[in-house]
Motif scaffolding. Sequence first.
Motif, PDB file in Angstrom:
ATOM      1  N   ALA A  76     -14.403  -6.766  -8.696  1.00 35.11           N
ATOM      2  CA  ALA A  76     -13.687  -5.632  -9.289  1.00 35.11           C
ATOM      3  C   ALA A  76     -12.239  -5.496  -8.839  1.00 35.11           C
ATOM      4  N   GLY A  77     -11.733  -6.424  -8.038  1.00 33.50           N
ATOM      5  CA  GLY A  77     -10.342  -6.353  -7.607  1.00 33.50           C
ATOM      6  C   GLY A  77      -9.388  -6.733  -8.728  1.00 33.50           C
ATOM      7  N   ARG A  78      -8.290  -5.995  -8.856  1.00 34.32           N
ATOM      8  CA  ARG A  78      -7.291  -6.257  -9.889  1.00 34.32           C
ATOM      9  C   ARG A  78      -5.897  -5.997  -9.317  1.00 34.32           C
ATOM     10  N   LEU A  79      -4.898  -6.594  -9.955  1.00 34.83           N
ATOM     11  CA  LEU A  79      -3.510  -6.449  -9.520  1.00 34.83           C
ATOM     12  C   LEU A  79      -2.688  -5.742 -10.582  1.00 34.83           C
ATOM     13  N   GLN A  80      -1.698  -4.983 -10.121  1.00 35.09           N
ATOM     14  CA  GLN A  80      -0.732  -4.345 -11.002  1.00 35.09           C
ATOM     15  C   GLN A  80       0.665  -4.586 -10.441  1.00 35.09           C
ATOM     16  N   TRP A  81       1.644  -4.615 -11.316  1.00 35.19           N
ATOM     17  CA  TRP A  81       3.040  -4.713 -10.889  1.00 35.19           C
ATOM     18  C   TRP A  81       3.744  -3.398 -11.194  1.00 35.19           C
ATOM     19  N   LEU A  82       4.393  -2.844 -10.175  1.00 37.10           N
ATOM     20  CA  LEU A  82       5.110  -1.577 -10.329  1.00 37.10           C
ATOM     21  C   LEU A  82       6.538  -1.751  -9.837  1.00 37.10           C
ATOM     22  N   ASP A  83       7.477  -1.126 -10.530  1.00 34.98           N
ATOM     23  CA  ASP A  83       8.883  -1.242 -10.140  1.00 34.98           C
ATOM     24  C   ASP A  83       9.217  -0.388  -8.925  1.00 34.98           C
ATOM     25  N   ASP A  84       8.367   0.632  -8.646  1.00 29.68           N
ATOM     26  CA  ASP A  84       8.618   1.485  -7.488  1.00 29.68           C
ATOM     27  C   ASP A  84       7.492   1.314  -6.466  1.00 29.68           C
ATOM     28  N   ARG A  85       7.504   2.114  -5.412  1.00 25.87           N
ATOM     29  CA  ARG A  85       6.503   2.045  -4.356  1.00 25.87           C
ATOM     30  C   ARG A  85       5.335   2.971  -4.698  1.00 25.87           C
ATOM     31  N   PRO A  86       4.146   2.446  -4.961  1.00 28.88           N
ATOM     32  CA  PRO A  86       3.019   3.304  -5.343  1.00 28.88           C
ATOM     33  C   PRO A  86       2.476   4.106  -4.162  1.00 28.88           C
ATOM     34  N   VAL A  87       1.952   5.276  -4.458  1.00 28.66           N
ATOM     35  CA  VAL A  87       1.272   6.096  -3.461  1.00 28.66           C
ATOM     36  C   VAL A  87      -0.175   5.624  -3.373  1.00 28.66           C
ATOM     37  N   LEU A  88      -0.687   5.466  -2.148  1.00 26.09           N
ATOM     38  CA  LEU A  88      -2.029   4.912  -1.958  1.00 26.09           C
ATOM     39  C   LEU A  88      -3.040   6.017  -1.624  1.00 26.09           C
ATOM     40  N   LYS A  89      -3.108   7.019  -2.453  1.00 24.33           N
ATOM     41  CA  LYS A  89      -4.030   8.124  -2.197  1.00 24.33           C
ATOM     42  C   LYS A  89      -5.366   7.949  -2.909  1.00 24.33           C
ATOM     43  N   SER A  90      -5.364   7.278  -4.036  1.00 25.83           N
ATOM     44  CA  SER A  90      -6.596   7.068  -4.781  1.00 25.83           C
ATOM     45  C   SER A  90      -7.530   6.119  -4.032  1.00 25.83           C
ATOM     46  N   LYS A  91      -8.845   6.365  -4.138  1.00 30.95           N
ATOM     47  CA  LYS A  91      -9.829   5.514  -3.471  1.00 30.95           C
ATOM     48  C   LYS A  91      -9.846   4.095  -4.029  1.00 30.95           C
ATOM     49  N   THR A  92      -9.359   3.929  -5.243  1.00 29.06           N
ATOM     50  CA  THR A  92      -9.356   2.597  -5.846  1.00 29.06           C
ATOM     51  C   THR A  92      -8.165   1.760  -5.403  1.00 29.06           C
ATOM     52  N   ARG A  93      -7.168   2.398  -4.798  1.00 33.48           N
ATOM     53  CA  ARG A  93      -5.967   1.672  -4.372  1.00 33.48           C
ATOM     54  C   ARG A  93      -6.135   1.187  -2.934  1.00 33.48           C
ATOM     55  N   LEU A  94      -6.239  -0.123  -2.784  1.00 31.95           N
ATOM     56  CA  LEU A  94      -6.531  -0.696  -1.467  1.00 31.95           C
ATOM     57  C   LEU A  94      -5.284  -1.092  -0.686  1.00 31.95           C
ATOM     58  N   ALA A  95      -4.266  -1.588  -1.387  1.00 34.89           N
ATOM     59  CA  ALA A  95      -3.086  -2.083  -0.675  1.00 34.89           C
ATOM     60  C   ALA A  95      -1.909  -2.210  -1.626  1.00 34.89           C
ATOM     61  N   SER A  96      -0.722  -2.196  -1.042  1.00 29.20           N
ATOM     62  CA  SER A  96       0.500  -2.442  -1.804  1.00 29.20           C
ATOM     63  C   SER A  96       1.342  -3.463  -1.062  1.00 29.20           C
ATOM     64  N   PHE A  97       1.770  -4.472  -1.789  1.00 28.23           N
ATOM     65  CA  PHE A  97       2.658  -5.499  -1.243  1.00 28.23           C
ATOM     66  C   PHE A  97       4.052  -5.185  -1.798  1.00 28.23           C
ATOM     67  N   ASP A  98       4.900  -4.663  -0.948  1.00 30.19           N
ATOM     68  CA  ASP A  98       6.197  -4.162  -1.395  1.00 30.19           C
ATOM     69  C   ASP A  98       7.278  -5.220  -1.202  1.00 30.19           C
ATOM     70  N   PHE A  99       7.888  -5.614  -2.314  1.00 28.00           N
ATOM     71  CA  PHE A  99       8.969  -6.589  -2.293  1.00 28.00           C
ATOM     72  C   PHE A  99      10.300  -5.879  -2.518  1.00 28.00           C
ATOM     73  N   ASP A 100      11.374  -6.611  -2.408  1.00 24.21           N
ATOM     74  CA  ASP A 100      12.680  -5.993  -2.584  1.00 24.21           C
ATOM     75  C   ASP A 100      12.972  -5.653  -4.034  1.00 24.21           C
ATOM     76  N   ASN A 101      12.111  -6.097  -4.955  1.00 27.75           N
ATOM     77  CA  ASN A 101      12.338  -5.808  -6.381  1.00 27.75           C
ATOM     78  C   ASN A 101      11.169  -5.078  -7.042  1.00 27.75           C
ATOM     79  N   GLY A 102      10.139  -4.686  -6.277  1.00 25.05           N
ATOM     80  CA  GLY A 102       8.980  -4.009  -6.840  1.00 25.05           C
ATOM     81  C   GLY A 102       7.764  -4.193  -5.953  1.00 25.05           C
ATOM     82  N   SER A 103       6.606  -3.765  -6.436  1.00 28.91           N
ATOM     83  CA  SER A 103       5.383  -3.813  -5.623  1.00 28.91           C
ATOM     84  C   SER A 103       4.210  -4.381  -6.409  1.00 28.91           C
ATOM     85  N   VAL A 104       3.380  -5.137  -5.705  1.00 29.98           N
ATOM     86  CA  VAL A 104       2.106  -5.589  -6.243  1.00 29.98           C
ATOM     87  C   VAL A 104       1.036  -4.667  -5.678  1.00 29.98           C
ATOM     88  N   LEU A 105       0.358  -3.948  -6.557  1.00 32.36           N
ATOM     89  CA  LEU A 105      -0.686  -3.007  -6.152  1.00 32.36           C
ATOM     90  C   LEU A 105      -2.052  -3.648  -6.339  1.00 32.36           C
TER      91      LEU A 105
END
Length: 296
Positions: A76-105
């Motif tokens: 059930a793991g999936r990836l998303q690309w976001l231009d900003d830094r996501p908030v990790l409050k949801s139980k489904t959000r496990l980690a964010s890999f923050d780059f200088d141009n966006g984040s992989v959630l």
Amino acid sequence: MPELPDIELYIHALDARIRGNTLKNIRIANPFLVRSVEPPIDAAIDRRVRRLRRVGKRIAIGLESDYWLVLHLMIAGRLQWLDDRPVLKSKTRLASFDFDNGSVLLTEAGSKKRASLHLVHGEAALAQHDPGGIEPLRCSQAEFFEQLSIENRTLKRTLTDPRRFSGIGNAYSDEILHAARLSPVKLTSRLTEAEKSRLFDATRQTLEDWTARLLEETGDAFPARVTAFKQGMAVHGRFGKPCPVCGATVQRIRYKSRETNYCAVCQTGGKLLADRSLSRLLKDDWPDAVDEPAVR
């Protein structure tokens, strides 16, 4: 679980966004995600991405100084690309890999958190995460046949064994076997040379076609809906629906949480394969062929 075409799709999208960029931070919301201790996960921070690689069903992100982030999405793991830094409050959000141009959630649905993240150093350490199966799109016919001969098992089990073939799982094995016109429970020792050749060709064609199709459908966007059940599949996830080749009803075998879909007319000579749960319930009333009623 994302399989070879899906992982290649993710890698294509990630390569366009993070290769050459610097990993500024890794924010972990669920501590059980990280399965390695040495080197510490923070050793990946402030390193530039040099390359990406598929290792079986894993995504390997190569960083400067030969560090590798190894991500296994599991079911059930999936990836998303976001231009900003996501908030990790949801139980489904496990980690964010923050780059200088966006984040992989990284998200994972459901209560069972099975996705894993390792940080390793060096090619030898990365190789330990490879189950050892041959690459079905790069192997020769002889190498393919050799894997079939190692153990006498059903075709379904052999194709989905990561020690035999890299990146093939439940969904694409159904599609491959339908394309090859072979029963999922046929034993490898009983394959004729012609059937082996059909299986080899069907494996390459199915994986190549679906990889190309997913890349074309997604284009420059980041994959938004990676699922095992895809529009246009012949049998997987299509129980009770007509086979696109012959029109017969797609059948299934269920075992624990896994389901195998097949066409009895195209693959088993019209014979219904015993479903563990239903055949126990119906016993002698279990039909033998697609044209027989469920209760005689």
